[in-house]
Design a protein around this motif. Structure first.
Motif, short mmCIF file in Angstrom:
data_model
loop_
_atom_site.label_atom_id
_atom_site.label_comp_id
_atom_site.label_asym_id
_atom_site.label_seq_id
_atom_site.Cartn_x
_atom_site.Cartn_y
_atom_site.Cartn_z
N LYS A 1 40.96 32.44 35.98
CA LYS A 1 40.91 33.46 36.25
C LYS A 1 39.51 34.63 36.67
O LYS A 1 39.57 34.60 37.32
N LYS A 2 38.73 34.02 35.34
CA LYS A 2 37.28 34.73 35.97
C LYS A 2 37.19 34.05 37.12
O LYS A 2 35.83 34.84 38.51
N ALA A 3 36.96 32.94 37.15
CA ALA A 3 36.42 31.69 38.67
C ALA A 3 37.17 32.59 39.67
O ALA A 3 36.34 32.67 41.24
N TYR A 4 38.60 32.94 40.03
CA TYR A 4 39.00 33.56 41.27
C TYR A 4 38.63 34.87 41.30
O TYR A 4 38.37 35.48 42.87
N ALA A 5 38.54 35.57 40.15
CA ALA A 5 37.72 36.80 40.22
C ALA A 5 35.72 37.09 41.09
O ALA A 5 35.76 37.76 41.94
N LYS A 6 35.69 35.82 40.77
CA LYS A 6 34.10 36.26 41.41
C LYS A 6 33.92 35.89 42.93
O LYS A 6 33.62 36.51 43.71
N LEU A 7 34.84 34.89 43.02
CA LEU A 7 35.11 34.84 44.60
C LEU A 7 35.95 35.51 45.13
O LEU A 7 34.70 36.22 46.94
N ARG A 8 36.56 36.29 44.40
CA ARG A 8 37.67 37.59 45.55
C ARG A 8 36.50 38.53 45.71
O ARG A 8 36.54 39.36 46.63
N GLU A 9 35.75 38.68 44.63
CA GLU A 9 34.30 39.79 45.06
C GLU A 9 33.03 39.39 45.57
O GLU A 9 32.58 40.39 46.36
N GLU A 10 33.49 38.48 46.10
CA GLU A 10 31.58 37.99 47.06
C GLU A 10 33.21 37.14 47.94
O GLU A 10 32.23 37.25 49.10
N GLY A 11 34.24 38.19 48.58
CA GLY A 11 34.99 37.50 49.74
C GLY A 11 35.67 36.52 50.35
O GLY A 11 35.45 36.29 51.44
N LYS A 12 35.47 35.67 49.17
CA LYS A 12 35.59 33.98 50.29
C LYS A 12 36.64 34.40 49.95
O LYS A 12 36.68 33.32 51.38
N PHE A 13 37.97 34.91 49.70
CA PHE A 13 39.61 34.66 50.35
C PHE A 13 39.80 35.48 51.35
O PHE A 13 41.02 35.73 51.79
N GLY A 14 38.71 36.53 51.68
CA GLY A 14 38.54 37.65 52.56
C GLY A 14 38.96 38.64 52.44
O GLY A 14 39.63 38.99 50.85
N SER A 15 39.66 39.46 53.46
CA SER A 15 40.20 40.97 52.48
C SER A 15 41.05 41.26 53.45
O SER A 15 40.89 41.45 54.57
N GLU A 16 41.92 42.06 53.00
CA GLU A 16 43.22 43.18 54.39
C GLU A 16 41.21 44.13 54.25
O GLU A 16 41.49 44.81 54.23
N ARG A 17 41.82 44.53 56.28
CA ARG A 17 41.57 45.34 56.97
C ARG A 17 41.81 46.71 57.25
O ARG A 17 41.48 48.14 57.36
#
Length: 234
Positions: free
Chosen positions: A171-187
């Motif tokens: 959960k922490k690893a996913y949160a970190k990558l999500r915060e870094e935008g590695k999974f992309g973001s809805e715009r």
């Protein structure tokens, strides 16, 4: 002498027969190469569209035999996907598709366009539940995806976390990558939301809604400018 004449006649008959067979063979081969089969109706579970060299370009399939997807010429692990069409480019990557279904739990259809080497960046989508959860959503959605974290890297990251078998660390690893935008973001979303608002909803690079222009279910118009915490900006 009579025996020799008889043998010559047999050879002539054999030569003529062989010539006729060869001619028929070449005619048939040419016909097969220059024509195509025509069907009025066909029942099939899956069709693979390929180039002359065997490169897969499109799969039309039912749910059970649907292709799991490809990244860098590598087939992904088996996963459940709905019936529809999946597209592939010449690099061996999945590059979009159209899937759909409808049952007692709900209905939906999605047409996706994928960014090179990664996931979708544009979708036309429709979904609707049934019973007490009859929420209907449909419209156009856009995403931003990073160039330095392709789908193959996402798959390796996911596999490594599964081997750890540590939900908290995952959960922490996913949160970190999500915060870094590695999974992309809805715009961007233009369409109808589950609460009945119809309009345009624009998000920042972190995926947070910053601008709303919509008409609500009571026919009231709204233009809302929000800061990064979701508070209205005068």
């Amino acid at each position: 002498m009579d025996k020799l004449v008889k043998e010559v006649r047999i050879l002539k008959v054999y030569a003529v027969s062989l010539t006729v067979v060869c001619i028929l063979f070449f005619i048939l081969a040419f016909k097969m190469q220059s024509s195509h089969e025509k069907f009025k109706e066909i029942d099939v579970e899956r069709i693979n569209i390929v180039e002359k060299d065997g490169t897969l370009k499109m799969v039309i399939s039912n749910k059970e035999r649907q292709h799991p997807g490809m990244a860098n010429h590598k087939e992904m692990k088996p996963r459940e996907r709905e019936a529809g069409m999946i597209f592939f480019n010449s690099l061996g990557d999945e590059c979009g598709g159209l899937v759909y279904d409808g049952n007692e739990k709900g209905s939906g259809m999605v047409y996706s366009v994928d960014q090179r080497s990664t996931d979708q960046v544009m979708q036309l989508q429709y979904s609707e539940g049934t019973g007490s959860d009859k929420k209907r959503v449909y419209g156009l959605k856009l995403w931003d995806r990073p160039d330095d974290f392709p789908l193959e890297a996402v798959m390796k990251f996911d596999d490594s976390l599964k081997k750890l078998n540590d939900p908290v660390a995952s959960k922490k690893a996913y949160a970190k990558l999500r915060e870094e935008g590695k999974f992309g973001s809805e715009r961007f979303f233009a369409g109808k939301t589950s609460n009945g608002d119809v309009g345009v909803f624009i998000r920042d690079t972190k995926g947070k809604v910053r601008l709303r222009l919509y008409v609500d279910k009571n026919n009231q118009t709204h233009i809302e400018n929000l800061d990064e915490n979701g508070n209205p900006v005068k």
